[in-house]
Design a protein around this motif. Sequence first.
Motif, PDB file in Angstrom:
ATOM      1  N   VAL A  84       0.745  -1.220   0.029  1.00 52.88           N
ATOM      2  CA  VAL A  84      -0.101  -0.002  -0.177  1.00 52.88           C
ATOM      3  C   VAL A  84       0.816   1.268   0.087  1.00 52.88           C
ATOM      4  CG1 VAL A  84      -1.819   1.394   1.196  1.00 52.88           C
ATOM      5  CG2 VAL A  84      -1.892  -1.100   1.049  1.00 52.88           C
ATOM      6  N   PRO A  85       0.765   2.270  -0.850  1.00 50.65           N
ATOM      7  CA  PRO A  85       1.615   3.359  -0.927  1.00 50.65           C
ATOM      8  C   PRO A  85       1.491   4.146   0.607  1.00 50.65           C
ATOM      9  CG  PRO A  85       0.230   3.245  -2.736  1.00 50.65           C
ATOM     10  CD  PRO A  85      -0.220   2.074  -2.111  1.00 50.65           C
ATOM     11  N   LEU A  86       2.295   4.548   0.967  1.00 54.95           N
ATOM     12  CA  LEU A  86       2.373   5.248   2.383  1.00 54.95           C
ATOM     13  C   LEU A  86       3.009   6.709   2.053  1.00 54.95           C
ATOM     14  CD1 LEU A  86       3.394   2.484   4.716  1.00 54.95           C
ATOM     15  CD2 LEU A  86       1.012   3.075   4.158  1.00 54.95           C
ATOM     16  N   LEU A  87       2.528   7.564   2.690  1.00 53.43           N
ATOM     17  CA  LEU A  87       3.032   9.197   2.611  1.00 53.43           C
ATOM     18  C   LEU A  87       3.013   9.650   3.917  1.00 53.43           C
ATOM     19  CD1 LEU A  87       0.576   9.924  -0.619  1.00 53.43           C
ATOM     20  CD2 LEU A  87       3.054   9.437  -0.590  1.00 53.43           C
ATOM     21  N   THR A 119      -3.095  17.171   0.078  1.00 49.30           N
ATOM     22  CA  THR A 119      -2.674  18.264   0.896  1.00 49.30           C
ATOM     23  C   THR A 119      -3.807  18.670   1.561  1.00 49.30           C
ATOM     24  OG1 THR A 119      -2.695  19.904  -0.931  1.00 49.30           O
ATOM     25  CG2 THR A 119      -0.521  18.779  -0.191  1.00 49.30           C
ATOM     26  N   ASP A 120      -5.228  18.455   1.261  1.00 47.75           N
ATOM     27  CA  ASP A 120      -6.421  18.851   1.848  1.00 47.75           C
ATOM     28  C   ASP A 120      -6.845  17.905   2.949  1.00 47.75           C
ATOM     29  OD1 ASP A 120      -8.914  19.795   2.552  1.00 47.75           O
ATOM     30  OD2 ASP A 120      -9.589  19.476   0.568  1.00 47.75           O
ATOM     31  N   PRO A 121      -6.609  18.314   4.189  1.00 52.00           N
ATOM     32  CA  PRO A 121      -6.923  17.327   5.263  1.00 52.00           C
ATOM     33  C   PRO A 121      -8.522  16.740   5.148  1.00 52.00           C
ATOM     34  CG  PRO A 121      -6.018  19.350   6.278  1.00 52.00           C
ATOM     35  CD  PRO A 121      -6.395  19.673   4.768  1.00 52.00           C
ATOM     36  N   ASP A 136      -6.564   7.296   3.597  1.00 50.69           N
ATOM     37  CA  ASP A 136      -6.972   6.675   5.021  1.00 50.69           C
ATOM     38  C   ASP A 136      -5.495   7.547   5.816  1.00 50.69           C
ATOM     39  OD1 ASP A 136      -8.958   5.438   4.420  1.00 50.69           O
ATOM     40  OD2 ASP A 136      -8.214   3.490   4.813  1.00 50.69           O
ATOM     41  N   SER A 137      -5.979   8.544   6.634  1.00 52.28           N
ATOM     42  CA  SER A 137      -4.825   9.360   7.174  1.00 52.28           C
ATOM     43  C   SER A 137      -5.032   9.262   8.739  1.00 52.28           C
ATOM     44  CB  SER A 137      -4.814  10.589   6.563  1.00 52.28           C
ATOM     45  OG  SER A 137      -6.000  11.422   6.826  1.00 52.28           O
ATOM     46  N   HIS A 144       1.036  17.684  10.687  1.00 51.35           N
ATOM     47  CA  HIS A 144       1.707  16.336  10.135  1.00 51.35           C
ATOM     48  C   HIS A 144       0.811  15.217  10.145  1.00 51.35           C
ATOM     49  CE1 HIS A 144       5.316  18.616  11.235  1.00 51.35           C
ATOM     50  NE2 HIS A 144       6.052  17.806  10.548  1.00 51.35           N
ATOM     51  N   ARG A 145       0.728  14.434   8.922  1.00 51.14           N
ATOM     52  CA  ARG A 145      -0.235  13.263   8.823  1.00 51.14           C
ATOM     53  C   ARG A 145       0.584  12.244   7.962  1.00 51.14           C
ATOM     54  NH1 ARG A 145      -4.465  14.244   5.099  1.00 51.14           N
ATOM     55  NH2 ARG A 145      -3.179  15.846   4.178  1.00 51.14           N
TER      56      ARG A 145
END
Length: 372
Positions: A84-87, A119-121, A136-137, A144-145
């Motif tokens: 899964v891509p994680l950022l 970048t939009d929470p 999913d953040s 920071h997220r």
Amino acid sequence: MLTPERRRTLAALGSGITLTAGGAAALAAAQAGMWGTLLGTGGVVAWALTLGCWVAARRGGAPAPAPAARSDGPIAALLDQVPVPLLRIEGEQVRAINRAARALFVADDRIPAPPPALTDPAARHLRHAGRRWRIDSVALGSAHRLAALIDVDAEEHAAQERAQDEMIDILGHELLNGLSPIVSLADSAVTAAQQGDAMLGDILATLARRAEGLEGFTRAYRELARLPDPMVAPVALDALADDLARLFRGRFGTGVTLAVAAEGVATIDRAQVVQAVWALLQNGAEAARTAPAPARVTLSIAGGERLTIEVADSGPGIAAADRARIFRAFHTDKPGGSGIGLTLARRIARAHGGELALLDTGETRFRLTVPA
């Protein structure tokens, strides 16, 4: 510049050398009768011992050095293998944490010109690289997220494949169950015809009934699989409830009491919604007739911002083990039941953008909701 640890090491080394040399000098002075030299050497040895003890005392009383921070190498390697891509999102900057994220955005670390949704929470979905992603953040601070991107298309395809596999298993089971007795009866009919058996007529009648049952199953499956798109129009809910009440009385007479309450207007496919609610009413009436209490079914319909239809009955209720299976296609505990009524009702609700659910209450109560 010498560190405290290195100073202590050098002091211990110097003390060891001094003690060794002093011991050798003292031994030589004693053998040669040089008592003054022996006395001086003893003083030097005593000084070296005192210095060594002082250094040892300081080293033992000093606080233990803080353990070195563990390297995040193993953790980074583990995250790198996550598919899964994680950022990591810091304000307007987005960084890729693992290999999947770097491959998705074609970046080594910092992602240049990230999509605005990242970048939009408040954003929960992203379309990138021709695919749909769910964001999913987790907040790690005020700015920071940590975000994981879930491939929505892949999830839907997996769910469709599971549903298709389950449907194929069900179809195979039902068709084999229907065809096996037909083949057996056909063989019996051939034998009876050759022998002039008087039972041939009964065998053929049973064979016809089994063939009709299999045909009914096939028609039910086709009806479930070919549900057309809803053709919506404004519908007066009290008129819709009156139609359902007349159908109910014609089917169940006075054996089951139906209480109806309806008000408002809804924009729906009238024919499909009537079909869905009729399935709920039939199930409720048949369940109510199996209970010792007077058989009763209630129907409430309310429009407005959301169409809400509830059907409850006075039956014995649904066992906990069956609650998870009642919406499964062809699942039924009624003799001669097709097992598609509730499945079709739920499909109709979802085709309208709504849902059909069994409420967790003491009585059996279904709720069908459709947004305005």
